[in-house]
Design an enzyme around this catalytic site. Structure first.
Site, PDB file in Angstrom:
ATOM      1  N   HIS A  62      36.212 -29.025   4.897  1.00  0.00           N
ATOM      2  CA  HIS A  62      36.992 -29.232   3.668  1.00  0.00           C
ATOM      3  C   HIS A  62      36.770 -28.162   2.600  1.00  0.00           C
ATOM      4  CE1 HIS A  62      33.284 -31.234   2.099  1.00  0.00           C
ATOM      5  NE2 HIS A  62      33.761 -30.892   0.922  1.00  0.00           N
TER       6      HIS A  62
ATOM      7  N   ASP B 166      33.482 -36.698  -0.326  1.00  0.00           N
ATOM      8  CA  ASP B 166      33.037 -35.455  -0.957  1.00  0.00           C
ATOM      9  C   ASP B 166      32.490 -35.732  -2.353  1.00  0.00           C
ATOM     10  OD1 ASP B 166      32.874 -32.616  -1.598  1.00  0.00           O
ATOM     11  OD2 ASP B 166      34.758 -32.875  -2.687  1.00  0.00           O
TER      12      ASP B 166
ATOM     13  N   ASP C   4      28.552 -65.433 -14.731  1.00  0.00           N
ATOM     14  CA  ASP C   4      28.712 -65.043 -13.329  1.00  0.00           C
ATOM     15  C   ASP C   4      27.939 -63.772 -12.991  1.00  0.00           C
ATOM     16  OD1 ASP C   4      30.223 -63.422 -14.889  1.00  0.00           O
ATOM     17  OD2 ASP C   4      32.069 -63.586 -13.723  1.00  0.00           O
TER      18      ASP C   4
ATOM     19  N   GLU D 244      38.393 -22.867   0.449  1.00  0.00           N
ATOM     20  CA  GLU D 244      38.061 -22.634  -0.956  1.00  0.00           C
ATOM     21  C   GLU D 244      36.905 -21.653  -1.123  1.00  0.00           C
ATOM     22  OE1 GLU D 244      37.776 -22.830  -5.086  1.00  0.00           O
ATOM     23  OE2 GLU D 244      39.401 -23.258  -3.695  1.00  0.00           O
ATOM     24  N   ASP D 245      35.869 -21.770  -0.296  1.00  0.00           N
ATOM     25  CA  ASP D 245      34.616 -21.059  -0.556  1.00  0.00           C
ATOM     26  C   ASP D 245      34.306 -19.931   0.417  1.00  0.00           C
ATOM     27  OD1 ASP D 245      34.112 -22.712  -2.727  1.00  0.00           O
ATOM     28  OD2 ASP D 245      33.039 -24.192  -1.508  1.00  0.00           O
TER      29      ASP D 245
ATOM     30  N   HIS E 234      26.217 -29.920   2.875  1.00  0.00           N
ATOM     31  CA  HIS E 234      27.139 -30.783   2.116  1.00  0.00           C
ATOM     32  C   HIS E 234      28.311 -31.267   2.976  1.00  0.00           C
ATOM     33  CE1 HIS E 234      29.959 -32.264  -0.849  1.00  0.00           C
ATOM     34  NE2 HIS E 234      30.786 -31.266  -0.586  1.00  0.00           N
TER      35      HIS E 234
END
Length: 735
Positions: A86, A153, A273, A90-91, A62
């Protein structure tokens, strides 16, 4: 090592191998720090280890794909490294300090900016979204790369959203459509924004998207050859005029068509259009030459020409727009721009990464020198909206207003260009110039003439704000602004102005409720209520009651948790007729057959004892009950068949409580509003809501919703108010 593998994942998807990512970056930035990129790639793979995505693929794929998306926009090494890292804070066990030590402070700051946003996604929906926007926009306004990484992301997450459970899929799609796509458009990243919209639209409304796609397929079969013929026809006219340009047709996306169907309230076949044509020239001068050639060759549709080259949009979009009548009477929408304008139109702020002073990065100066403006001003406007405060719901609403609305361009008396949302009024202009200008605005001159403050501004208007010496923001000015910045500033002033008055109202309402128990407020400790309702002070409690957020009975039950049933009944002795379950019990008469729901019209607020009539209109749900002298009844004067004579039941007259709305004009002096509240309480009324509709120097108008037993009770309260010299007039609201 992943960098040496095939780049194939178990789900069938692919990812960029290490050397492939480096090659893509070096292709546009030969000076890129290859060692830093390699270390970041390896660190991301190592830290994410055996983690898996919802698809079952290794998690490291990812961030690698997010980095790959950013290479398509030719971003710098720091941005690519941030994309690779990134999710590690967090992980994984990595900290900001670890990132700073290994990859530098700039990367650590950017990674933390993206991480803060991700952590907030675990909070409750409305709080999460407000804090999401609040902190994210602060970070983005300092460094746009935070937004670019987050958009990439979100794009990769949306591309793989089919593996996520349905409820989460819907939440992410809605947030994408409401927040991330508009943020992308605000800095001109239309390519990402458009794909985000289409993916989210497909999950949120698959039926509508499929229907539009089928209609588009039908149009391709019907008009495909005509579109190709029109392109050749335009190209021929330009060549004969001595101009070489690229011409191609483009099809509108399903979501953009859906938005237009909603906005214009017309059918698909009425849209002219669906197809548009783009003319790409070599220079700005040739754009105007091409426009002249096209207007000579085809009839122009009046009021359909827009020049965004001389007046760029706030996201730096530049182009000439026109609509002409082409071959066989076909309406043709055209966009004329240079190659650079076209790249900016698709890639926005990302189109301005280049070499400057021997380093590769974002060059805002070059963008301005090319005739554009810094699109980050849009995000800074959101920061200013945020600074005015307000609760979560208010702030999100105002931020979305700033992001979603189309634009109109007006000028200051000195010739400075101000871009505003379409439909903006002078107060929006005043706050766009400066907060102090908005706070002290008293009137406006538009094109040299004094005009009402409610006048919508048009393209090209010269606007001059007439100012006073001090801030003076009447409450009714809330209806005279549409931008989030102006409305949040006005609301802040009104909140400050009204706080004391609402506290007095709440205090009086609580005193009235306590009196039913034979108690005085001075004898009662409110500490229990403050703890139960999570409030810091008595003033907060009074304010909450005055605003209608807390009912007096809630406060009393919090003060006396062991209140006897008889005493509790004394506080809430009657049933409010606004209770939907009770409304059918309180009225009777012709037309009230089983199954018909009734509701009491808010325009005239009927109470037991009023003469009433029921209005049943085709296409509307249920019967609306009005007083017989409601001014709105004139709207139904030609619909005699829908009038139904109704009466109150004895049960309504014995057992109900109703909200009567009073309109009063009272002196603008200290303590007067408190006197009014006291009079209402002494007359047995309970104030439910109060709104100031107009404030002037000597008097102000208020609307007060008061809980009463019947019309006679309401009349008695009005009589008590009229007896006070500070009350100029008072009457029941009648539409």
């Amino acid at each position: 090592m992943p960098g040496e593998g095939t780049g194939k994942l178990g789900s069938g998807a692919t990812y960029l191998r290490q050397f492939e990512l480096i090659e893509k970056i070096k292709a546009y930035d030969p000076s890129a720090d290859e060692d830093l990129l390699n270390r970041a790639y390896v660190y991301a793979v190592k830290m994410h280890g055996s983690q898996k995505r919802a698809s079952g693929d290794p998690y490291f794929a990812h961030p690698v794909q997010v980095a790959g998306i950013l290479t398509e926009y030719r971003l710098d090494t720091t941005a690519i490294v941030t994309a690779l890292l990134h999710d590690v804070i967090e992980d994984t066990d990595a900290s900001k300090a670890d990132i700073a030590r290994l990859f530098g402070e700039d990367v650590a700051e950017l990674v933390e900016g993206v991480t803060k946003l991700s952590r907030l996604e675990l909070q409750a929906e409305h709080v999460r979204q407000a804090e999401n926007l609040r902190k994210f926009i602060l970070a983005v306004s300092k460094d746009v790369r935070v937004l670019l990484v987050k958009l990439a992301d979100r794009l990769h997450n949306m591309r793989t959203l089919q593996y996520v459970r349905p409820a989460k899929r819907e939440r992410i799609s809605r947030e994408t459509l409401e927040v991330y796509a508009p943020l992308g458009r605000s800095i001109g990243i239309h390519r990402i924004a458009s794909e985000l919209e289409e993916l989210a639209f497909g999950y949120l409304n698959p039926t509508a998207k499929t229907a539009i796609e089928r209609r588009l397929e039908g149009l391709k079969l019907e008009h495909g050859r005509a579109v190709s013929r029109v392109s050749r026809d335009i190209e021929r006219h330009l060549t004969e005029g001595g101009l070489k340009a690229r011409v191609f047709g483009r099809e509108k996306t399903p979501y953009s068509i859906w938005r237009k169907l909603q906005r214009k309230a017309v059918g698909f076949s009425a849209l002219s259009d669906i197809y548009a044509f783009r003319v790409i020239t070599a220079s700005e001068d040739e754009c105007y030459r091409a426009l002249g050639i096209i207007h000579r060759a085809y009839s122009m549709v009046p009021e359909r020409f827009k020049d965004f080259i001389s007046t760029p949009k706030s996201n730096n979009y530049r182009s000439l727009h026109t609509t002409v009548i082409g071959p066989a009477g076909m309406r043709i929408e055209m966009q004329i721009r240079t190659e650079q304008m076209d790249r900016v139109a698709e890639d926005g702020v990302a189109a301005h990464w280049r070499y400057k002073d021997e380093s590769y990065g974002y060059d805002a100066d070059a963008m301005v020198s090319e005739g554009g403006r810094d699109p980050l001003q849009n995000l800074r406007h959101l920061v200013q909206v945020m600074e005015f405060g307000g609760d979560a719901d208010d702030w999100v609403e105002h931020a979305k207003l700033e992001m979603f609305l189309d634009q109109v361009f007006v000028f200051t008396p000195k010739g400075a260009l101000i871009s505003l949302p379409r439909g903006a009024m002078p107060l929006d202009f005043a706050y766009a110039v400066h907060t102090e200008v908005g706070d002290t605005a008293m009137g406006v001159k538009i094109n040299g003439e004094i005009k009402p403050m409610r006048t919508p501004l048009s393209n090209g208007d010269v606007v001059e704000i007439l100012r006073g010496d001090t801030a003076n923001v009447p409450p009714d000015w809330r209806s005279l602004a549409i931008t989030g910045r102006a409305r949040s500033a006005i609301k802040r002033h009104i909140r400050t102005l009204e706080k004391g008055e609402f506290q007095q109202l709440g205090r009086t309402a609580l005193e009235s409720a306590l009196s039913r128990l034979g108690k005085e407020l001075s004898e009662v400790s409110l500490r229990g209520a403050l703890e139960t309702l999570n409030l810091a002070s008595d003033e907060e409690l009074f304010y909450g009651i005055g605003r209608g957020r807390i009912s007096p009975s809630q406060a009393i039950e919090a003060v006396f948790p062991t209140l006897k049933d008889a005493d509790r009944a004394a506080v809430t002795a009657r049933t409010r007729i606004e209770d939907n379950r009770a409304q059918r019990l309180f009225v009777r008469g012709g037309g009230l057959t089983p199954g018909i729901s009734v509701h009491f019209a808010p325009c005239c607020t009927p109470v037991p004892g009023d003469r009433i009539v029921g209005i049943l209109r085709a296409g509307e749900e249920g019967m609306a009950i009005h007083t017989i002298d409601c001014r709105r009844l004139v709207d139904f004067s030609e619909e005699n068949t829908v009038w139904q004579d109704l009466q109150w039941t004895p049960q309504a007259e014995r057992e109900s409580l109703a909200a009567a709305r009073f309109r009063a004009t009272i002196k603008n002096a200290p303590g007067v509003l408190g006197q009014v509240a006291t009079l209402i309480g002494e007359a047995g009324g309970n104030i439910l809501n109060l709104a100031m509709t107009r404030r002037q120097q000597d008097f102000f108008d208020v609307e007060i919703d008061v809980e009463v037993t019947d019309a006679r009770h309401a009349t008695g309260i009005m009589a008590a108010l009229r007896a006070n010299p500070s009350v100029d007039q008072v009457e029941r609201a009648r539409g």
